[in-house]
Write an enzyme that holds these catalytic residues in place. Structure first.
Site, short mmCIF file in Angstrom:
data_model
loop_
_atom_site.label_atom_id
_atom_site.label_comp_id
_atom_site.label_asym_id
_atom_site.label_seq_id
_atom_site.Cartn_x
_atom_site.Cartn_y
_atom_site.Cartn_z
N GLY A 203 -0.97 52.44 -75.83
CA GLY A 203 -0.41 52.52 -74.49
C GLY A 203 -1.16 51.69 -73.48
N THR B 11 -2.86 52.55 -70.83
CA THR B 11 -4.19 53.03 -70.47
C THR B 11 -5.23 52.53 -71.46
OG1 THR B 11 -3.22 54.99 -69.43
CG2 THR B 11 -5.56 55.08 -69.93
N ASP C 115 -7.75 58.13 -76.34
CA ASP C 115 -6.31 57.94 -76.17
C ASP C 115 -5.91 58.44 -74.78
OD1 ASP C 115 -3.71 57.26 -76.72
OD2 ASP C 115 -3.45 58.67 -78.38
N ASP D 18 0.88 61.48 -71.71
CA ASP D 18 2.03 61.29 -70.81
C ASP D 18 2.02 62.32 -69.69
OD1 ASP D 18 2.90 59.24 -72.49
OD2 ASP D 18 4.01 60.65 -73.75
N LYS E 290 2.09 63.84 -75.58
CA LYS E 290 1.92 62.43 -75.93
C LYS E 290 3.17 61.95 -76.66
CE LYS E 290 -1.83 61.42 -77.99
NZ LYS E 290 -1.90 60.22 -77.11
N GLY E 291 3.28 60.64 -76.83
CA GLY E 291 4.35 60.11 -77.66
C GLY E 291 5.32 59.22 -76.95
N GLY E 292 5.00 58.83 -75.69
CA GLY E 292 5.89 57.90 -74.99
C GLY E 292 6.04 56.58 -75.73
N GLU F 146 -1.41 59.18 -83.98
CA GLU F 146 -2.41 59.59 -83.00
C GLU F 146 -2.95 60.98 -83.31
OE1 GLU F 146 -0.63 56.96 -79.27
OE2 GLU F 146 -0.13 59.08 -79.43
N LYS G 262 -0.15 62.15 -63.77
CA LYS G 262 0.24 62.81 -65.02
C LYS G 262 -0.21 64.27 -65.09
CE LYS G 262 0.29 58.45 -67.56
NZ LYS G 262 -0.31 57.65 -68.65
#
Length: 233
Positions: free
Chosen positions: A37, A39, A91, A94, A104-106, A113, A131
């Protein structure tokens, strides 16, 4: 998003990434698990800027995106076969609640992950202030076997989860296909009262590979603020 808000988000993201880098650098020579991602782009950019690459023996990436990110930074790419227990996994999320539970998982990489989260000795999750939630809600990504899509859409609808099959968009035709060759269903509950219970319930459904709910299991969860400060949940 206005330019002012975007600037605040970038500052907050950088603050969280800098705090994560401080934690990573304090570990000495290590094997780093790397999430997926935007970030993570900020985190790796800081890793390069601060000259902290020498503290990273190797990187175990969760996707082609994070692999390419690490490779461009000059970091050695490895696998869980090479290093079964990475020292630190970094990590983003979202959304996150005030107990440090996250979704998570966008980027549709949450199956890999969560494997790295389970395998690594320490987990550091970072994100910006926008967020942060009082309680988690949808969308919640679920990676599923293609064979099970129709069954699961009906089953999740019966649970009141308002499921939808994720499509590629941006001029592409068809559903999103993960790097594992599976599809993604997004669940849309209004509120997640018990993240751990919903995680367990969804994962028990036949055909589900992984769900993007991540109850806080002792992780370091860091939220960056626009003023450059951070809070830890």
């Amino acid at each position: 998003m206005t330019e002012g808000v975007q600037a605040e988000v970038l500052a907050a993201r950088r603050a969280a990434a800098r705090r994560a880098l401080e934690l990573v650098a304090s570990e000495g020579k290590l094997v780093l698990g790397l999430g997926t991602g935007t970030t993570m782009v900020t985190f790796v950019d800081l890793l390069v800027e601060e000259g902290a690459m020498k503290s990273v023996e190797a990187v175990v990436p969760t996707s082609r995106q994070s692999e390419e990110l690490a490779r461009r930074a000059g970091l050695r790419i490895a696998s869980l076969g090479d290093f079964p227990e990475p020292d630190v996994y970094v990590d983003s999320f979202d959304q996150v609640d005030r107990s440090g539970n996250s979704v998570k998982g966008g980027g549709a990489a949450h199956a890999r992950e969560k494997v790295l989260m389970a395998a690594s000795r320490k987990v550091v999750l970072i994100g910006d202030h926008l967020k942060l939630r009082d309680r988690l809600s949808g969308p919640v990504p679920v990676e599923v076997l293609p064979f099970a899509v129709d069954f699961l859409l009906r089953a999740f609808d019966g649970m009141g989860m308002r499921p939808s099959l994720r499509h590629a968009g941006q001029g592409k035709v068809g559903p999103v296909v993960t790097e594992n060759g599976n599809l993604v269903i997004d669940l849309n509950p209004d509120v997640i009262e018990d993240p751990a219970a919903l995680e367990a319930r969804v994962k028990l459904m036949p055909g589900v590979v992984e769900v993007g709910i991540c109850p806080n299991r002792g992780y370091r969860v860091i939220v960056g603020m626009p003023d450059g400060s951070t809070i830890e949940l």
